[in-house]
Design an enzyme around this catalytic site. Sequence first.
Site, PDB file in Angstrom:
ATOM      1  CB  ALA A   9      31.164 -10.332  74.671  1.00 22.90           C
ATOM      2  CB  ALA A  10      28.169 -14.137  71.365  1.00 18.55           C
ATOM      3  N   GLY A  11      31.216 -13.300  69.913  1.00 21.34           N
ATOM      4  CA  GLY A  11      32.061 -13.627  68.752  1.00 21.34           C
ATOM      5  C   GLY A  11      33.115 -14.668  69.106  1.00 21.34           C
ATOM      6  NE  ARG A  15      38.842 -12.227  61.127  1.00 18.42           N
ATOM      7  CZ  ARG A  15      38.353 -11.029  60.825  1.00 18.42           C
ATOM      8  NH1 ARG A  15      39.085 -10.159  60.168  1.00 18.42           N
ATOM      9  NH2 ARG A  15      37.130 -10.701  61.192  1.00 18.42           N
ATOM     10  CE  LYS A  22      36.806 -10.664  68.781  1.00 16.79           C
ATOM     11  NZ  LYS A  22      36.552 -10.309  67.361  1.00 16.79           N
ATOM     12  CE1 TYR A 100      28.117  -4.756  68.210  1.00 19.13           C
ATOM     13  CE2 TYR A 100      28.298  -2.412  68.738  1.00 19.13           C
ATOM     14  CZ  TYR A 100      27.625  -3.465  68.126  1.00 19.13           C
ATOM     15  OH  TYR A 100      26.468  -3.225  67.446  1.00 19.13           O
ATOM     16  CE1 TYR A 364      65.995 -11.712  99.962  1.00 17.60           C
ATOM     17  CE2 TYR A 364      66.974 -13.069 101.684  1.00 17.60           C
ATOM     18  CZ  TYR A 364      65.857 -12.579 101.044  1.00 17.60           C
ATOM     19  OH  TYR A 364      64.612 -12.933 101.461  1.00 17.60           O
ATOM     20  CB  ALA A 421      84.752  -7.586 106.527  1.00 19.42           C
ATOM     21  NE  ARG A 438      87.554 -10.851 109.716  1.00 26.12           N
ATOM     22  CZ  ARG A 438      87.770  -9.539 109.810  1.00 26.12           C
ATOM     23  NH1 ARG A 438      88.962  -9.076 110.142  1.00 26.12           N
ATOM     24  NH2 ARG A 438      86.790  -8.699 109.589  1.00 26.12           N
TER      25      ARG A 438
END
Length: 455
Positions: A9-11, A15, A22, A100, A364, A421, A438
């Site tokens: 995994a050293a690449g 690109r 990567k 890989y 909520y 309400a 209210r």
Amino acid sequence: MKLAVVILAAGLGKRMHSSLPKVLHPLADRPLLGHVLEAARALAPARIVVVHGHGGEQVRSSFATHDCVWVEQAEQRGTGHAVIQAMPAVADLDRVLILYGDVPLIAPETLRDLMDASTDTRLGLLTAELDDPSGYGRIVRDDQGRVVRIVEEKDASVEERALTEINTGFLIADRRGLADWLGSIGDDNAQGEYYLTDIIGIAAREGVAIATTRPTALAEIAGVNDRVQLADLERIYQRWVAEDLMRSGVSLADPGRFDLRGRLVSEPDAYIDVNVIIEGEVRLATGVRIGPNCVLKNCTIGPQTQVMANCIIEDAVVGANARIGPFARLRPGARLADHTHVGNFVELKSTTLGQGSKVNHLSYLGNTEIGKNVNVGAGTITCNYDGANKFKTTINDGAFIGSNTALIAPVTVGAGATIGAGSVITRDTPSGQLTLTRVRQTTIIGWQRPGKKTT
Ligand code: UD1
Ligand code: CA
């Protein structure tokens, strides 16, 4: 026979055009290297060694909890050079399998096949037959079909380039043999690199029989060099997991519009509509229906429950025969018992909804415990946060909360209570009574609207 798995995994991954290494780019929300580590672990090796490049701290720290050995290859001098760096870390083991970090879809069964086919020999290769072999190393065989060497494309003659059997890169070797053969490779080739593939010719000249096997699917051996290839592999992976799910009894409206970024455990007869994203660990019981465009993360949904379109559910548990959505959001700590309803534009956070309770519209509820058969009217809000601390709201069995109620926590609504309400509830309300806050409605008799001034 003690197995070592060495993952290259050293690449640099130039690109990818990315500041992220990567092998940390995600496929199905998991780094490429994570997929390879999982395949390696499935083989129960004695050790896993990862060869990383210069400045591999970011890669190492992403896998801090994984028990692998990290080896640095500071300079990229070829695959053979990379494996040489790993050899001291496997000196006490018997066989070495090379994987890989940027070839994520390799299947453990394919690797097991390769290992099994190589038990009586010191070297085994995974090869493939490709219509277009360009870019790959070619497998050169003698007239009796024995592998004699691998030639890299850049070093190959015109005849060799016409060969269609290619080197996938995956190989298994006897550890001692590998160490010896690597001792005699050089970098006198078209790329000036130490090729791992050169050991094949060396071993063959020593009379080593080289076993070869094939992968089940070509995608298993496909590497990721750029984001286009990554996206291609993502789709292939998603197709595979979708097919596995369908074969196990889950219906997908369209396997091409389904994304699993984690693990889905589903009982038979769940149905998943289009554009659903599953993340983390999700469990669906039998008969669950998930509508289109839902995101489900780390949640459990009980039997026969319906989640309608456009819901987001995270760290939540939902019972049986519930109905959620469309457009509902269950946040962490939402717990819904059986036969509950949560409707459109409702958000629940750290909230328990008892059996048969309903919150159907525009609410909520946070830090709330709701008993059985409670009806929460449209627009009800729990005011659970004073800017510094969170407080709890309790609504007992059978309560009815009128629309547009603000419940200022901490507060408790008694069992069977009714809240009128538009109320702002600041104190506990008694059971079985109507409570409301209210301002009385008045009418001003004879009042007239002002008219336009005339000058
Ligand atoms: C290699 C093989 C080729 C094969 C192909 C399959 C060699 C010499 N050639 O070619 O026969 O067909 O893979 O894809 O092995 N890496 C390191 N350190 C290095 C060089 C590479 O860790 O110094 C890692 C890379 O991160 C990559 C892998 O090894 O994961 C393969 O390297 P790459 O340069 O892509 O090899 P290829 O030239 O494609
Ligand atoms: Ca390559």
